[in-house]
Scaffold this active site. Structure first.
Site, PDB file in Angstrom:
ATOM      1  N   LEU A  97       0.853  -1.192   0.000  1.00 45.71           N
ATOM      2  CA  LEU A  97       0.000   0.000   0.000  1.00 45.71           C
ATOM      3  C   LEU A  97       0.885   1.237   0.000  1.00 45.71           C
ATOM      4  O   LEU A  97       1.687   1.426   0.913  1.00 45.71           O
ATOM      5  CB  LEU A  97      -0.897   0.038   1.240  1.00 45.71           C
ATOM      6  CG  LEU A  97      -1.982  -1.020   1.416  1.00 45.71           C
ATOM      7  CD1 LEU A  97      -1.397  -2.370   1.811  1.00 45.71           C
ATOM      8  CD2 LEU A  97      -2.966  -0.570   2.496  1.00 45.71           C
ATOM      9  N   ILE A 182      -3.949   0.852   8.676  1.00 43.40           N
ATOM     10  CA  ILE A 182      -2.524   1.050   8.937  1.00 43.40           C
ATOM     11  C   ILE A 182      -2.187   2.429   8.397  1.00 43.40           C
ATOM     12  O   ILE A 182      -2.463   2.732   7.239  1.00 43.40           O
ATOM     13  CB  ILE A 182      -1.654  -0.017   8.259  1.00 43.40           C
ATOM     14  CG1 ILE A 182      -2.254  -1.419   8.436  1.00 43.40           C
ATOM     15  CG2 ILE A 182      -0.236   0.022   8.830  1.00 43.40           C
ATOM     16  CD1 ILE A 182      -1.535  -2.482   7.642  1.00 43.40           C
ATOM     17  N   GLY A 185       1.263   4.326   4.508  1.00 45.42           N
ATOM     18  CA  GLY A 185       2.121   3.423   3.742  1.00 45.42           C
ATOM     19  C   GLY A 185       2.392   2.142   4.506  1.00 45.42           C
ATOM     20  O   GLY A 185       2.848   2.184   5.635  1.00 45.42           O
ATOM     21  N   SER A 186       2.131   0.985   3.915  1.00 46.53           N
ATOM     22  CA  SER A 186       2.238  -0.252   4.673  1.00 46.53           C
ATOM     23  C   SER A 186       2.129  -1.453   3.739  1.00 46.53           C
ATOM     24  O   SER A 186       2.183  -1.332   2.517  1.00 46.53           O
ATOM     25  CB  SER A 186       1.138  -0.303   5.736  1.00 46.53           C
ATOM     26  OG  SER A 186      -0.120  -0.018   5.149  1.00 46.53           O
ATOM     27  N   ARG A 187       1.946  -2.629   4.348  1.00 45.73           N
ATOM     28  CA  ARG A 187       1.802  -3.876   3.600  1.00 45.73           C
ATOM     29  C   ARG A 187       0.790  -4.765   4.318  1.00 45.73           C
ATOM     30  O   ARG A 187       0.730  -4.778   5.552  1.00 45.73           O
ATOM     31  CB  ARG A 187       3.160  -4.583   3.511  1.00 45.73           C
ATOM     32  CG  ARG A 187       3.162  -5.875   2.726  1.00 45.73           C
ATOM     33  CD  ARG A 187       4.561  -6.477   2.706  1.00 45.73           C
ATOM     34  NE  ARG A 187       5.479  -5.674   1.904  1.00 45.73           N
ATOM     35  CZ  ARG A 187       5.718  -5.875   0.607  1.00 45.73           C
ATOM     36  NH1 ARG A 187       5.094  -6.860  -0.024  1.00 45.73           N
ATOM     37  NH2 ARG A 187       6.573  -5.111  -0.051  1.00 45.73           N
TER      38      ARG A 187
END
Length: 230
Positions: A97, A182, A185-187
């Site tokens: 993301l 989240i 910015g993340s996964r």
């Protein structure tokens, strides 16, 4: 949507209110300063947007838990229980993301929350596949049938150091429901049974609650779908 404004996730309220107050103060000082401060306010509003989604209504479909781009698909062994060391084969679908994606996370399949655990770790950039193994994460196990589970991981990133998960053990959940966010910015990783038909590919853009990640029943691929707007 209300009065032409986008739906905003509640996790963003404090950020937006503070930014708005600062912007108002800035405008009282000078027009140029106010315009400069207006940008982060608009950026926060955009980041915490929470649009409704048309969720496919089919118990055999596993939906994307997040918006983003598929960065990796691979078969892995996953430790299902810390107590007995049991492992099962899964197909890992990893979603990156960016800060421009919607960061609200959604339930990928209807079922019951069987296990949850929070694992401390590093804050490697979410753009790196290393983040899946090294970073701080929230692990969620969803039992969709007796003895059958999928696993979702919310993974922190270099900037995203705040994972929100609004779930509890034994909670019944419905595909497409919002369950967390989240920040910045993340996964998100999703582990589906290894014998499941995966319907996405690396590099593909996916939409949380809408894109079909996998089909548990290959015979239903052509089945006509109905949708719930959530």
């Amino acid at each position: 949507m209300c009065f032409g404004l986008p739906n905003i996730n509640r996790e963003g309220y404090s950020f937006i209110v503070v930014s708005f107050i600062v912007t108002c103060i800035a405008f009282s000082i000078s027009w140029g300063f106010g315009v400069t401060c207006l940008f982060p306010t608009l950026l926060c509003t955009y980041f915490f947007r929470d649009p409704a989604r048309a969720v496919p209504n089919n118990k055999n479909l596993i939906l994307s838990p997040a918006d983003g781009v598929i960065s990796k698909i691979e078969e892995v062994n996953y430790p299902l229980s810390a107590e007995n060391g049991e492992e099962k084969k899964f197909t890992l679908v990893s979603i990156f993301l960016s800060v421009l994606n919607v960061h609200v996370n959604r339930i990928p399949i209807s079922g019951t929350i069987k296990e949850m655990s929070y694992k401390k770790g590093k804050f490697v950039s979410a753009m790196s596949n290393r983040s899946s193994n090294e970073n701080e994460k929230q692990v969620i196990v969803i039992e969709y049938e007796k003895g059958k589970e999928i696993i979702v991981e919310q993974i922190a990133g270099l900037i995203a150091r705040r994972i929100v998960c609004n779930l509890g053990i034994s909670q019944n959940v419905k595909a497409g429901e919002r369950f967390g966010i989240i920040r910045f910015g993340s996964r998100v990783n999703i582990y589906v049974p290894a014998d499941t038909e995966v319907r996405v590919s690396e590099g593909q853009t996916v939409i949380g609650g809408e894109t079909i990640i996998a089909n548990l029943n290959k015979e239903n691929v052509q089945e006509k779908l109905t949708f719930d707007v959530i």
